[in-house]
Design an enzyme around this catalytic site. Structure first.
Site, mmCIF file in Angstrom:
data_model
loop_
_atom_site.group_PDB
_atom_site.id
_atom_site.type_symbol
_atom_site.label_atom_id
_atom_site.label_comp_id
_atom_site.label_asym_id
_atom_site.label_seq_id
_atom_site.Cartn_x
_atom_site.Cartn_y
_atom_site.Cartn_z
ATOM 1 N N CYS A 28 69.033 36.691 34.107
ATOM 2 C CA CYS A 28 69.887 37.755 33.579
ATOM 3 C C CYS A 28 69.150 39.091 33.533
ATOM 4 O O CYS A 28 69.741 40.118 33.191
ATOM 5 C CB CYS A 28 70.396 37.376 32.196
ATOM 6 S SG CYS A 28 70.936 35.664 32.145
ATOM 7 N N CYS A 69 79.317 34.422 21.961
ATOM 8 C CA CYS A 69 78.853 34.280 23.342
ATOM 9 C C CYS A 69 79.408 35.373 24.238
ATOM 10 O O CYS A 69 80.590 35.718 24.143
ATOM 11 C CB CYS A 69 79.311 32.946 23.918
ATOM 12 S SG CYS A 69 78.809 31.514 22.950
ATOM 13 N N ILE A 127 82.081 35.265 30.783
ATOM 14 C CA ILE A 127 81.841 35.158 32.226
ATOM 15 C C ILE A 127 82.440 36.414 32.845
ATOM 16 O O ILE A 127 83.565 36.793 32.503
ATOM 17 C CB ILE A 127 82.528 33.889 32.764
ATOM 18 C CG1 ILE A 127 81.803 32.652 32.226
ATOM 19 C CG2 ILE A 127 82.599 33.898 34.280
ATOM 20 C CD1 ILE A 127 82.597 31.365 32.370
ATOM 21 N N LYS A 183 78.242 41.082 25.010
ATOM 22 C CA LYS A 183 79.320 40.335 24.379
ATOM 23 C C LYS A 183 80.693 40.875 24.760
ATOM 24 O O LYS A 183 81.612 40.106 25.003
ATOM 25 C CB LYS A 183 79.146 40.386 22.846
ATOM 26 C CG LYS A 183 80.372 39.970 22.054
ATOM 27 C CD LYS A 183 80.694 38.472 22.206
ATOM 28 C CE LYS A 183 82.017 38.122 21.581
ATOM 29 N NZ LYS A 183 83.166 38.445 22.445
ATOM 30 N N HIS A 212 79.079 40.449 31.020
ATOM 31 C CA HIS A 212 77.710 40.128 31.438
ATOM 32 C C HIS A 212 77.702 39.492 32.828
ATOM 33 O O HIS A 212 77.466 38.295 32.971
ATOM 34 C CB HIS A 212 77.073 39.200 30.391
ATOM 35 C CG HIS A 212 75.648 38.840 30.657
ATOM 36 N ND1 HIS A 212 74.771 39.650 31.348
ATOM 37 C CD2 HIS A 212 74.936 37.727 30.334
ATOM 38 C CE1 HIS A 212 73.580 39.042 31.423
ATOM 39 N NE2 HIS A 212 73.660 37.881 30.829
#
Lengths: 421, 139
Positions: free
Chosen positions: A94, A242, A245, A363, A367
């Site tokens: 990442c 989290c 996607i 968030k 991402h």
């Protein structure tokens, strides 16, 4: 034998762009990069001829896995008319485009190139959540995958240690989420540009339309405590802890410092860059911090001569709510174990003394892993130059901003400090 | 005692044999599990195998509900989470492992610090046989 590191010659950022982040069934990695690239070109105040770009450094984590297509350096260099000039893909999970930025800086600082394009791209939405989870887990250490750890699982495990050591609870993680959403609401490029309250109202409205019983949450925390609204992913990480996607791309144009004013009267200067590496969960002395981030931060602060309190705004790698707490401690903004209190007190809000993740963070902004590092720097570019619109921080004499990019389960970390002069 | 290289492959072969093995630096005595070929303390490369007793305590854990395809195959999923954790061995090193025989529907009741004992999970047969390191509560 400790040596204070410095660049061979100065490097400046003179342009930046990012695509909208989100889930795009009708756009692929190339389309998204073109979107970021066009914005970057138009952001160069005095104009730039893209044919003057000497090289490309492109972060991409695992389109190989997600799209069954690797080797993205030349695909993108051909796309933007740069080929046959060199294109190099950087992979640091990442933190892939955090690495691309750093390599681009070094390429100019060495004197070899004068103008470098750095960026990142990732396309994740064409896979199921389970497959993406498996793909991202490629970046954990081998032992972790074998015993079932997913990325949310690793951060869930870190949370149990942080909670145990410092007395924080899930409620404190919710403060991070609420803050991120309230910033993202003001970011038109964010995947979720909605506050938690907006989401609650939308859910009530949707229930009303369907003739279902209306949910009745008193406040944001009650919503986040509701297991129907916010189910567990990897306890204690829930859905709203989290990052999503995402698909997206981002890029920045770097030039040698002495040339910067040819492109803009308002460049940003690279004053600190740091990078560190870390170990698997089993090999860390203490799971409440990332050794790689502390190393990267030390390198960048020493190079710049700046201290954590000099950094006025920062984008930090909040792949999970818990990570934001660890990061703001590792970067020295708050003492170890006090990050959660700082967030609770509102110190990291857009209008607080140390705004963190004004973009909405990973968030809410989204991402697309390989694009994230450069997209964080894009936000700092917008903020420092006073172009962040509704989410512009109300800090007078805003001069120093920083971005922290974390790869894997703390395996790679970069920290970059930019200055407006 | 053993001539195997201090590698992940050897570590897993030992797991197949129901042994949790680490490596100890013969130069400085530092102990590593899983084994390392190079000592982090003194950079030495002379190691010896040491068998861990398989006792420890839970250092960190998570109960995973959104599961990768490999774990779906074992029947895990949103309604049936599994637990993975970091276990601090009595000998000092920490290992990552599956945590078995805990109620993953009540993660609040799983406690950091709880005493654990090793359990070897064998999956598959013949060439495809794999063994996963697990721990369960010491009762």
């Amino acid at each position: 034998m400790h040596k204070r590191r410095k660049l061979g010659r100065g490097v400046a950022v003179v342009g930046a762009g990012m695509s909208k982040f989100g889930l795009f069934k009708d756009k692929d990695s190339k389309d998204l990069f073109v979107e970021a690239f066009h914005q970057m070109i138009s952001s160069v105040d005095k104009g730039v001829d893209p044919r003057d770009i000497d090289a490309l450094y492109l972060g991409n984590f695992t389109n190989d896995f997600f799209m069954h297509q690797g080797h993205w350096g030349p695909i993108v260099s051909d796309l933007i008319g740069l080929a046959p000039k060199p294109a190099t893909r950087t992979e640091g999970a990442c933190a892939s485009s955090g690495l691309a930025f750093r390599e681009g800086v070094f390429a100019i600082a060495s004197g070899f190139y004068d103008m470098v394009l750095i960026g990142g791209v990732e396309e994740m939405s064409k896979r199921s959540t389970e497959e993406v989870s498996e793909g991202l887990a490629l970046a954990s250490v081998p032992y972790e995958g074998r015993v079932g750890f997913t990325f949310p699982g690793v951060f869930g495990a870190l949370a149990t240690v942080y909670f145990d050591k410092y007395g924080a609870t899930r409620e404190h993680l919710m403060n991070v989420t609420i803050k991120s959403h309230s910033n993202a609401r003001l970011n038109p490029k964010a995947q979720f540009n909605l506050s938690i309250r907006d989401i609650m109202e939308a859910k009530v409205e949707s229930a009303r339309k369907k003739g279902k019983p209306l949910p009745n949450w008193r406040d944001e925390k009650e919503f986040l405590r509701d297991p129907m609204a916010n189910p567990v992913v990897a306890w204690p990480m829930h859905l709203y802890d989290c990052c999503p996607i995402s698909d997206g791309a981002s890029c920045l144009l770097l030039v040698a410092e002495e040339m910067a004013k040819n492109f803009t009267e308002d460049p940003l200067y690279v004053v600190g860059i740091g990078q560190g590496s870390g170990r698997g969960l089993h090999a860390c002395d203490d799971l409440t911090y990332f050794e790689a981030t502390r190393y990267a931060a030390k390198e960048a602060y020493e190079m710049s001569g700046l201290k954590p309190e000099d950094v006025q705004i920062a984008e930090v790698h909040d792949c999970f709510s818990l990570a934001e707490l660890i990061n703001i401690e590792d970067l020295g903004f708050f003492k170890p174990g006090e990050g959660y209190k700082a967030v609770e007190e509102g110190l990291t809000r857009l209008d607080g003394p140390k705004p963190i993740n004004t973009s909405g963070g990973l968030k809410c902004k989204g991402h697309p892993v390989g694009a994230t590092g450069a997209a964080q720097l894009y936000e700092i570019w917008e903020q420092l130059r006073g172009k962040a619109g509704e989410r512009q921080v109300p800090i007078k004499d805003l001069r120093i901003g920083a971005a922290h990019n974390l790869g894997g389960t703390g395996g790679t970390s970069t920290f970059t400090i930019l200055e407006r002069r | 005692m053993e001539e195997r290289p201090f590698s992940d492959i050897a570590y897993e072969q030992f797991l197949n044999e129901e042994k949790l093995m680490g490596s100890r630096c013969t130069g400085c005595g530092a102990l590593f599990a899983p084994p390392r070929p190079i000592c982090l303390e003194c950079n030495g490369s002379e190691m010896e195998w040491v068998e861990m007793k398989g006792k420890g305590k839970l250092h960190a854990f998570t109960c995973i509900a959104v599961v990768p395809p490999s774990m779906m195959g074992e029947g895990y999923g949103r309604d049936h989470p599994y637990c993975s954790g970091v276990v601090e061995l009595e000998e000092g090193p920490r290992v990552v492992a599956r945590i078995e025989q805990v109620d993953t529907s009540k993660p609040e009741e799983i406690k950091v610090g709880m005493p654990l004992t090793v359990k070897f999970l064998h999956r598959g047969e013949g060439e495809g046989k794999k063994t996963f390191l697990a721990f369960k509560p010491l009762r």
